[in-house]
Design an enzyme around this catalytic site. Structure first.
Site, short mmCIF file in Angstrom:
data_model
loop_
_atom_site.label_atom_id
_atom_site.label_comp_id
_atom_site.label_asym_id
_atom_site.label_seq_id
_atom_site.Cartn_x
_atom_site.Cartn_y
_atom_site.Cartn_z
N CYS A 120 0.86 -1.19 0.00
CA CYS A 120 0.00 0.00 0.00
C CYS A 120 0.89 1.22 0.00
CB CYS A 120 -0.93 0.02 1.21
SG CYS A 120 -2.28 1.22 1.01
N CYS A 122 -0.09 4.33 1.67
CA CYS A 122 -0.46 5.38 2.64
C CYS A 122 0.65 5.71 3.63
CB CYS A 122 -1.75 5.03 3.36
SG CYS A 122 -1.69 3.49 4.26
N LYS A 195 -12.24 -4.81 2.27
CA LYS A 195 -11.69 -3.94 3.31
C LYS A 195 -12.59 -2.72 3.45
CE LYS A 195 -7.70 -1.14 4.53
NZ LYS A 195 -6.28 -0.85 4.27
N ARG A 205 -3.08 3.91 12.48
CA ARG A 205 -2.60 5.11 11.78
C ARG A 205 -1.61 5.88 12.64
NH1 ARG A 205 -8.25 6.55 8.60
NH2 ARG A 205 -8.29 4.56 7.46
N ARG A 217 -10.91 7.86 3.60
CA ARG A 217 -10.66 6.82 2.60
C ARG A 217 -11.94 6.25 1.99
NH1 ARG A 217 -5.43 6.85 3.80
NH2 ARG A 217 -4.51 5.89 5.66
N GLU A 233 -16.62 -7.76 -4.68
CA GLU A 233 -15.19 -7.44 -4.58
C GLU A 233 -14.34 -8.71 -4.55
OE1 GLU A 233 -13.22 -4.98 -4.70
OE2 GLU A 233 -14.28 -3.12 -4.22
N LYS A 248 -11.67 -7.52 6.35
CA LYS A 248 -11.07 -6.62 7.34
C LYS A 248 -11.97 -5.44 7.60
CE LYS A 248 -7.18 -3.53 7.68
NZ LYS A 248 -6.15 -2.85 6.95
N SER A 274 -6.26 -2.94 14.54
CA SER A 274 -5.70 -2.25 15.70
C SER A 274 -6.77 -1.83 16.71
CB SER A 274 -4.92 -1.03 15.22
OG SER A 274 -5.73 -0.18 14.42
N TYR A 313 -2.72 -8.69 16.44
CA TYR A 313 -1.69 -8.17 17.34
C TYR A 313 -1.58 -9.03 18.60
CZ TYR A 313 -2.20 -4.38 14.05
OH TYR A 313 -2.26 -3.67 12.88
C1 PBG Z 1 -2.94 0.35 4.82
C2 PBG Z 1 -3.50 -0.42 5.95
C3 PBG Z 1 -4.28 0.00 7.04
C4 PBG Z 1 -4.41 -1.11 7.88
C5 PBG Z 1 -3.75 -2.15 7.26
N1 PBG Z 1 -3.22 -1.72 6.05
C6 PBG Z 1 -4.78 1.33 7.41
C7 PBG Z 1 -5.79 2.00 6.61
O1 PBG Z 1 -6.34 1.47 5.65
O2 PBG Z 1 -6.05 3.15 6.97
C8 PBG Z 1 -5.12 -1.12 9.20
C9 PBG Z 1 -4.70 -2.19 10.14
C10 PBG Z 1 -5.10 -2.00 11.55
O3 PBG Z 1 -5.89 -1.10 11.91
O4 PBG Z 1 -4.63 -2.78 12.36
N2 PBG Z 1 -3.82 0.82 3.89
#
Ligand code: PBG
Length: 323
Positions: A120, A122, A195, A205, A217, A233, A248, A274, A313
């Site tokens: 990714c 970001c 996602k 983040r 997003r 998807e 996710k 997270s 985690y």
């Molecule tokens: C990258 C990405 C994100 C997460 C995994 N890959 C963040 C987002 O999409 O903003 C989130 C993982 C997490 O919250 O543990 N795009």
């Protein structure tokens, strides 16, 4: 006559009986631990909202990976936090980028540990969006070229699986094509196929320093109320060549995991993100819930819903509890 002939409590009367009829099992091999790589040496900086998780310099990250291997954990997924961010996310696909170097170091020191890389942009863009911003929105097709280049650079560094998480249309096909053209035909793609634009990514983040500097997003990640769209998807990603798919977040989307498991026969992963982790840790630190039991109960629920693999985690503490 059901009762008194039938007494379901009979099969709950002792731990040996309960164990005998248990329908869902957990193993450390099911878990993937997300890790955050930063520049520098000797760095192990705890993420304040994610106790027990750290931004790690490569030397420290390698130690973490050796420990994961010894715990029998299924693998790790790497996220990189570069020193330099720019409009073109150039460190995402640099041959000597932070993730590319981290993969090489892990492969030297823990050669049998499965290494997945998150693909990714970001973490690498100055504005924090997942691709090239044109007129205030992420441009899909330009972003595909960055993703393809990143995936190839990760695989060249030694990644076992690449996992695109950006939610651009057509990224799986673009990545498959680029990998194959580079002779990397054996590298599987684990697609973050469904996602959602979730508020549960907040702590990540902070960890990845990837919060968007403007907007959100929602023009690329999925709208949480939609389930059928997730099935479309996933179908598209499988058609494009995804070897494994992911849903996710996990706990608020168990219905999506179950639907995906019932409809598709490719291996299915789910990401306990997270915010799911942080909520549980916060409540446990307040003494409001039993951490170990809630950890195992949520991981079991995600498996029961149909996920074979769980990105979590909790991978290390859960593996210790299961051993
Ligand atoms: C990258 C990405 C994100 C997460 C995994 N890959 C963040 C987002 O999409 O903003 C989130 C993982 C997490 O919250 O543990 N795009």
């Amino acid at each position: 006559m059901p009762f008194p002939t039938h007494r379901p409590r009979r099969l709950r009367s002792s731990e040996p009986i309960r164990r005998l009829v248990r329908e869902t099992t957990l193993s450390p091999a099911n878990f993937i631990l997300p890790l955050f790589a930063v520049e520098g040496e000797g760095i192990r900086k705890e993420i304040s909202s994610m106790p027990g998780n750290y931004q790690l310099s490569i030397d420290e990250l390698v130690k973490e990976c050796v420990e994961c291997a010894s715990l029998g954990i299924g693998g790790v997924i790497l996220f990189g936090i570069p020193n330099q961010k720019d409009e073109e996310a150039s460190q995402a696909y640099a041959e000597d980028g932070i993730v590319q170097r981290a993969v090489r170091a892990i492969k030297q020191n823990a050669p049998n540990l499965l290494v997945i890389t998150d693909v990714c942009n970001c973490e690498y863009t100055s504005h924090g969006h997942c691709g090239k911003v044109v007129a205030g929105d992420v441009d899909n097709d330009i972003t595909l070229t960055w993703l393809a280049a990143s995936a190839v650079s990760h695989a060249r560094a030694g990644a076992d699986i690449v996992a695109p998480s950006d939610m651009m249309d057509g990224r799986v096909a673009a990545i498959r094509h680029a990998l194959d053209a580079a002779g990397l035909t054996k590298i599987p793609i684990l697609s973050y196929a469904a996602k959602y634009a979730s508020a549960f990514y907040g702590p990540f983040r902070e960890a990845a320093e990837s919060a968007p500097q403007f907007g959100d997003r929602r023009s690329y990640q999925m709208d949480p109320p939609n389930a059928l769209e997730a099935m479309r998807e996933i179908a598209l990603d499988i058609e494009e060549g995804a070897d494994m798919i992911m849903v996710k977040p996990a706990l608020a989307y168990l219905d999506i995991i179950r639907m995906a498991r019932d409809r598709f026969d490719v291996p299915l992963a789910a990401y306990q993100v997270s915010g799911e982790f942080s909520m549980i840790m916060a409540a446990a630190r307040n003494g409001w819930i039993d951490l170990d039991r809630v950890m195992i109960e949520t991981l079991t629920a995600i498996r029961r819903a149909g996920a074979g693999t769980i990105l979590t985690y909790f991978a290390k503490p859960a593996a210790r509890l299961l051993s």
